[in-house]
Design a protein around this motif. Sequence first.
Motif, PDB file in Angstrom:
ATOM      1  N   PRO A 150      35.830 111.311  42.648  1.00  0.00           N
ATOM      2  CA  PRO A 150      35.006 112.184  43.494  1.00  0.00           C
ATOM      3  C   PRO A 150      34.796 111.602  44.898  1.00  0.00           C
ATOM      4  CG  PRO A 150      33.992 111.933  41.342  1.00  0.00           C
ATOM      5  CD  PRO A 150      35.148 110.999  41.379  1.00  0.00           C
ATOM      6  N   ILE A 153      37.829 112.241  47.168  1.00  0.00           N
ATOM      7  CA  ILE A 153      37.867 113.607  47.711  1.00  0.00           C
ATOM      8  C   ILE A 153      36.790 113.773  48.789  1.00  0.00           C
ATOM      9  CG2 ILE A 153      37.628 116.079  47.145  1.00  0.00           C
ATOM     10  CD1 ILE A 153      40.052 115.018  45.831  1.00  0.00           C
ATOM     11  N   GLU A 159      34.670 119.385  53.128  1.00  0.00           N
ATOM     12  CA  GLU A 159      34.741 120.819  52.807  1.00  0.00           C
ATOM     13  C   GLU A 159      35.563 121.048  51.544  1.00  0.00           C
ATOM     14  OE1 GLU A 159      35.862 123.120  56.223  1.00  0.00           O
ATOM     15  OE2 GLU A 159      33.954 122.709  57.210  1.00  0.00           O
ATOM     16  N   THR A 160      36.653 120.292  51.424  1.00  0.00           N
ATOM     17  CA  THR A 160      37.462 120.390  50.205  1.00  0.00           C
ATOM     18  C   THR A 160      36.629 119.930  49.011  1.00  0.00           C
ATOM     19  OG1 THR A 160      39.384 119.847  51.539  1.00  0.00           O
ATOM     20  CG2 THR A 160      39.678 119.713  49.189  1.00  0.00           C
ATOM     21  N   PHE A 162      33.433 120.132  48.702  1.00  0.00           N
ATOM     22  CA  PHE A 162      32.440 121.172  48.409  1.00  0.00           C
ATOM     23  C   PHE A 162      33.071 122.304  47.599  1.00  0.00           C
ATOM     24  CE2 PHE A 162      30.281 125.148  49.451  1.00  0.00           C
ATOM     25  CZ  PHE A 162      28.963 124.833  49.160  1.00  0.00           C
ATOM     26  N   THR A 163      34.259 122.758  48.038  1.00  0.00           N
ATOM     27  CA  THR A 163      34.899 123.868  47.316  1.00  0.00           C
ATOM     28  C   THR A 163      35.371 123.418  45.923  1.00  0.00           C
ATOM     29  OG1 THR A 163      36.953 123.393  48.484  1.00  0.00           O
ATOM     30  CG2 THR A 163      35.672 125.219  49.304  1.00  0.00           C
ATOM     31  N   ALA A 164      35.559 122.107  45.764  1.00  0.00           N
ATOM     32  CA  ALA A 164      35.932 121.601  44.431  1.00  0.00           C
ATOM     33  C   ALA A 164      34.711 121.490  43.522  1.00  0.00           C
ATOM     34  CB  ALA A 164      36.602 120.244  44.562  1.00  0.00           C
ATOM     35  N   LEU A 166      31.862 119.611  44.096  1.00  0.00           N
ATOM     36  CA  LEU A 166      31.136 118.331  44.076  1.00  0.00           C
ATOM     37  C   LEU A 166      29.796 118.458  44.799  1.00  0.00           C
ATOM     38  CD1 LEU A 166      34.031 115.814  44.879  1.00  0.00           C
ATOM     39  CD2 LEU A 166      32.886 116.145  42.692  1.00  0.00           C
TER      40      LEU A 166
ATOM     41  N   LEU B  50      33.422 130.878  50.829  1.00  0.00           N
ATOM     42  CA  LEU B  50      33.418 129.613  50.072  1.00  0.00           C
ATOM     43  C   LEU B  50      32.042 128.969  49.979  1.00  0.00           C
ATOM     44  CD1 LEU B  50      36.729 128.145  51.512  1.00  0.00           C
ATOM     45  CD2 LEU B  50      36.356 128.864  49.157  1.00  0.00           C
ATOM     46  N   LEU B  52      30.474 127.654  52.594  1.00  0.00           N
ATOM     47  CA  LEU B  52      30.309 126.638  53.646  1.00  0.00           C
ATOM     48  C   LEU B  52      29.416 127.166  54.768  1.00  0.00           C
ATOM     49  CD1 LEU B  52      34.040 125.529  53.708  1.00  0.00           C
ATOM     50  CD2 LEU B  52      32.128 124.095  53.009  1.00  0.00           C
ATOM     51  N   VAL B  74      38.815 126.811  42.352  1.00  0.00           N
ATOM     52  CA  VAL B  74      39.221 127.323  43.663  1.00  0.00           C
ATOM     53  C   VAL B  74      40.083 126.272  44.363  1.00  0.00           C
ATOM     54  CG1 VAL B  74      38.402 128.176  45.910  1.00  0.00           C
ATOM     55  CG2 VAL B  74      37.042 128.586  43.852  1.00  0.00           C
ATOM     56  N   TYR B  76      41.567 125.362  48.025  1.00  0.00           N
ATOM     57  CA  TYR B  76      41.354 125.726  49.431  1.00  0.00           C
ATOM     58  C   TYR B  76      42.265 124.891  50.328  1.00  0.00           C
ATOM     59  CZ  TYR B  76      38.682 125.937  53.877  1.00  0.00           C
ATOM     60  OH  TYR B  76      38.303 126.077  55.182  1.00  0.00           O
ATOM     61  N   GLN B 102      40.224 118.203  39.992  1.00  0.00           N
ATOM     62  CA  GLN B 102      39.400 119.400  39.777  1.00  0.00           C
ATOM     63  C   GLN B 102      39.631 120.016  38.401  1.00  0.00           C
ATOM     64  OE1 GLN B 102      40.244 121.221  43.717  1.00  0.00           O
ATOM     65  NE2 GLN B 102      38.924 122.833  42.969  1.00  0.00           N
ATOM     66  N   TRP B 106      37.934 114.437  36.709  1.00  0.00           N
ATOM     67  CA  TRP B 106      37.121 113.582  37.587  1.00  0.00           C
ATOM     68  C   TRP B 106      36.918 112.203  36.964  1.00  0.00           C
ATOM     69  CZ3 TRP B 106      36.988 115.124  42.259  1.00  0.00           C
ATOM     70  CH2 TRP B 106      36.797 116.455  42.608  1.00  0.00           C
ATOM     71  N   ARG B 150      49.259 119.919  47.198  1.00  0.00           N
ATOM     72  CA  ARG B 150      48.004 119.499  46.566  1.00  0.00           C
ATOM     73  C   ARG B 150      47.319 120.687  45.882  1.00  0.00           C
ATOM     74  NH1 ARG B 150      42.783 119.141  47.811  1.00  0.00           N
ATOM     75  NH2 ARG B 150      41.681 117.415  46.854  1.00  0.00           N
TER      76      ARG B 150
END
Lengths: 277, 238
Positions: A150, A153, A159-160, A162-164, A166, B50, B52, B74, B76, B102, B106, B150
């Motif tokens: 974690p 990332i 931002e990645t 967050f979208t994952a 975490l 998303l 954000l 998701v 991104y 993901q 983890w 990725r």
Amino acid sequence: MFFYGFMQRAFQASVLISLMAPMLGLFLILRRQSLMADTLSHVSLAGVALGLLIGVDPTWTNILVVILIAILLEYLRMMYRTYSEISIAILMSAGMALALVLMGLNQGGVTLSINQFLFGSIVTISEQQIWMLLALTSIIALLYLIFRKPMYILTFDEETAFTAGLPIKTMSILFNVLTGVTIAVIMPIVGALLVSAILILPAAISMRLSKSFNGVILIGIFIALTGMITGLVASYEYGTPPGASITLIFIVIFGVTAFVKKMVQQIKQGRLFNKKN
Amino acid sequence: MHYIKVNNLAFHYENEPVLENISFEVNSGDFVMLTGENGAAKTTLLRNILGLLKPTKGSVTLSSKNRWGEKLVVGYVPQQVASFNAGFPSTVLELVQSGRYQRGKWFKKLDKEDKEHVRRSLESVGMWDMRHKKIGELSGGQKQRISIARVFATDPDLFVLDEPTTGMDVHSREEFYKLLKHNSQDHGKGILMVTHDHEELRHYSDKHIELVRKEDSPWRCFSMDSCKEPSKHQSSFH
């Protein structure tokens, strides 16, 4: 030198700091928070001054103040997202100003102690400090092993992360708090002025030497051990301040590795050029 | 099944309206392209979706489950990945492998299946041979390709892609669109992709959302033209 109890404790402390410094240092650099260590060390001086003023063990007031500021730092970093170094500038000056005011209020008697916290003293390391360092190193190593992915990332791109899914805010605050506690524990040994150098430099050097993430940590530990032990021996032999001696050794390693890397690159490029012709 | 549901969304930057009256859905199996002129707040819309950014009005619902009732994953790809954290000490392989975290990894070791996913993802963008390179040593186009690898390695239920083909040649773009189409059509993945290549992409996408400037607004504010099926009568690749 190895038969003196204080030197044995100094070497034990050096090994423990060498194990934890590259792990924290690498994440600090990658999160563009290298100066956060400096800010927290300035703030921890205020914690020490507070402890001396109210007559409480400064180690605990130091840890408490640094934790509060580490949380505040994250909020300010979010507030000034684009110019996150503003949070560092604000809190660094606030920490120093508060330390000076608290020292002023507690005139006489504190100068010696404050000097010890400013420049560090490896000869006065107590057994309690060694146990604290051992506990802290174990916690950091364990957290690194558990949360390595974690954190990878989060450090690569928030931002990645967050979208994952975490919890980026909680993770950032906990990381700041851990850094703060580490600085509060190391500071009496290496000194407030140079604690950030000891955290950052091993990782900064090893980043240039390894391609992979784990490689940076492993090489960083090796560099930290080399710099800490050599610096400590030099400090004993020449009677120089330990924090400063260790930092200078790191700077020399930084210069030598940068020079050697450049030479190797030039030799490689030269060979490639000769092959083409 | 709705993966994204945008209902009458509006977004203001410091009281200045940027987006208004945006409503659409992205379902499992949909391949949706989002277009608009430069500065049409396409990225702002994605960031609202998303989570954000927070919409000023209206709502965005991002499903928490996929069509099999599992947690929705998701993937991104942000805009301008070429400028991403270039000094990051990581090899191409490490970065693409991180896409698998993901997928419930983890705190677990990547297994054979994960590694196979990573290999196929890197091969699909032609970067397998460069897997041991440091990411900072790659060109802008190569960084773009490993970001795509990725996201393929993640194997997400929903792809959210912000101009992912910048810097790609025509052949690579065509291969990429085919791969996305295969993912939506045969595997039920939802895809929302911001692009300027709508002439090329209309042969693969199912829906086209165009953000157009509101003429009655004194601000530079954008709204949806409509949510339409793209016309597919002519291929721009030929």
